[in-house]
Design a protein around this motif. Structure first.
Motif, PDB file in Angstrom:
ATOM      1  N   THR A   8       0.852  -1.189   0.000  1.00  0.00           N
ATOM      2  CA  THR A   8       0.000   0.000   0.000  1.00  0.00           C
ATOM      3  C   THR A   8       0.891   1.243   0.000  1.00  0.00           C
ATOM      4  OG1 THR A   8      -0.126   0.321   2.402  1.00  0.00           O
ATOM      5  CG2 THR A   8      -1.666  -1.266   1.417  1.00  0.00           C
ATOM      6  N   GLY A   9       0.395   2.329  -0.586  1.00  0.00           N
ATOM      7  CA  GLY A   9       1.185   3.552  -0.650  1.00  0.00           C
ATOM      8  C   GLY A   9       2.436   3.393  -1.488  1.00  0.00           C
ATOM      9  N   GLY A  12       4.799   6.436  -2.731  1.00  0.00           N
ATOM     10  CA  GLY A  12       5.628   7.206  -1.812  1.00  0.00           C
ATOM     11  C   GLY A  12       7.112   6.928  -1.993  1.00  0.00           C
ATOM     12  N   ASP A  33      -2.437   2.435  -4.324  1.00  0.00           N
ATOM     13  CA  ASP A  33      -2.203   3.815  -3.911  1.00  0.00           C
ATOM     14  C   ASP A  33      -3.381   4.661  -4.358  1.00  0.00           C
ATOM     15  OD1 ASP A  33       0.694   5.491  -3.182  1.00  0.00           O
ATOM     16  OD2 ASP A  33      -1.048   6.634  -3.824  1.00  0.00           O
ATOM     17  N   SER A  50      -8.359   4.188  -2.520  1.00  0.00           N
ATOM     18  CA  SER A  50      -8.012   4.583  -1.161  1.00  0.00           C
ATOM     19  C   SER A  50      -7.903   3.387  -0.232  1.00  0.00           C
ATOM     20  CB  SER A  50      -9.068   5.550  -0.625  1.00  0.00           C
ATOM     21  OG  SER A  50      -8.885   5.784   0.756  1.00  0.00           O
ATOM     22  N   ALA A  73       1.030   3.246   3.170  1.00  0.00           N
ATOM     23  CA  ALA A  73       0.046   4.321   3.055  1.00  0.00           C
ATOM     24  C   ALA A  73      -0.126   5.030   4.391  1.00  0.00           C
ATOM     25  CB  ALA A  73      -1.292   3.755   2.581  1.00  0.00           C
TER      26      ALA A  73
END
Length: 316
Positions: A8-9, A12, A33, A50, A73
């Motif tokens: 997740t995320g 970044g 993401d 999300s 995330a």
């Protein structure tokens, strides 16, 4: 069903480089993401949504053989300060849900799913300490620090339950200091002044530092950050009830950094304009971290000194 890793995320700073490293190792990855990927890797399954879409998270686990989770995330410290309710939803509520889904997936399939959670020195407080160990005073004064501590504790609790049942999750976490990258200029974090100052010096831009010159904080380079994550997740098991480990490469003041950059880039201009929000946060974070536990349990080590660390950062 083919084994898959969930990240997740992934857009970044840390998530994107972890993704690339796992793909390089031939892993099958599902990358999630809220923002679409800037550059897509053909072998990766991308999900643009999300982390708060709990129904989707449930479906990912139901429809795939997930064996590892890397949960990046999050809202960072200064962003969380400005949006405490959203920080609670993303940093706590969504993280708990992800841990619960991973636990159920592991329990239902009679296996242990490795779960990586990046924590932060923000969990420390309320006063600045030096050589902070994992068990030192933990009384965070910020929204972000509280978010991180709650998930450290929740993940460790679910881990203990999983170990007693021999199914669920194998929770592993690293408490990161400021992460310094050579190719991205992050924002939203208290320690982001370091890559921002380096970028300004290299590009002859004036820089206004929001911390006092004497402020000392610990840091780690992005390459060591990624290798630390890979190393701790590569371990078959960690024979310790401690699930959260400290790491750092160097510790230095804002003035030490500015003096170094002025020496290397004589035309660089800097002013120190203390911002009470940034300073009040930095004043509760450790000056340095004790990494003995990480060295003992998963062989973390760093022989970097300030000069070699900085030369690596500015030479990229």
């Amino acid at each position: 069903m083919k084994e898959k890793i969930l990240i997740t995320g992934f857009n970044g700073e840390i998530g994107s480089k972890t993704l690339k490293e796992l793909v390089k190792r031939g892993k099958s990855v599902i990358a999630m993401d809220i923002s679409d990927a800037k550059v897509k890797i053909d072998s990766v399954s991308y999900i643009n949504d999300s982390i708060l879409n709990f129904e989707l998270i449930t479906q990912i686990f139901e429809n795939n053989n997930i064996t590892e989770v890397y949960h990046f995330a999050a809202l960072l410290s200064q962003t969380a300060y400005r949006n405490p309710e959203l920080a609670h939803d993303i940093n706590e509520k969504a993280s708990r849900n992800l841990i619960d889904c991973a636990y159920l997936h592991g329990a239902n399939n009679h296996k242990l799913i490795k779960f990586f959670f990046p924590s932060s020195i923000a969990v420390y407080g309320p006063r600045k300490i030096d050589n902070a160990s994992e068990q030192d005073i933990i009384q965070p004064t910020t929204v972000y620090g509280n978010n991180k501590l709650i998930i450290e504790q929740y993940g460790s609790k679910v881990h203990e339950k999983s170990m007693s049942e021999n199914k669920g999750i194998d929770f592993r976490s690293i408490r990161f200091p400021g992460v310094v990258s050579y190719d991205t200029i992050p924002s939203g974090g208290t320690t982001d002044y370091v890559p921002q100052m380096i970028d300004s010096a290299k590009n002859t831009k004036k820089f206004d530092c929001k911390l006092s010159p004497e402020t000392i904080l610990p840091f780690i380079g992005i390459n060591k950050t990624i290798s630390s994550i890979i190393d701790i997740m590569d371990l078959e098991s960690i024979n310790s009830k401690l699930r959260v480990f400290n790491v750092q490469e160097v510790s230095f003041s804002a003035k030490k950094l500015s003096d170094f950059l002025i020496e290397k880039f004589p035309s660089f201009e800097i002013t120190f304009k203390e911002d009470k929000n940034f300073q009040s946060v930095a004043d509760t974070w450790p000056s340095s971290l004790n990494c003995d536990k990480a060295n003992k349990y998963w062989n973390f080590n760093s022989e970097k000194n300030f000069e070699s660390f900085m030369k690596d950062m500015i030479s990229k």
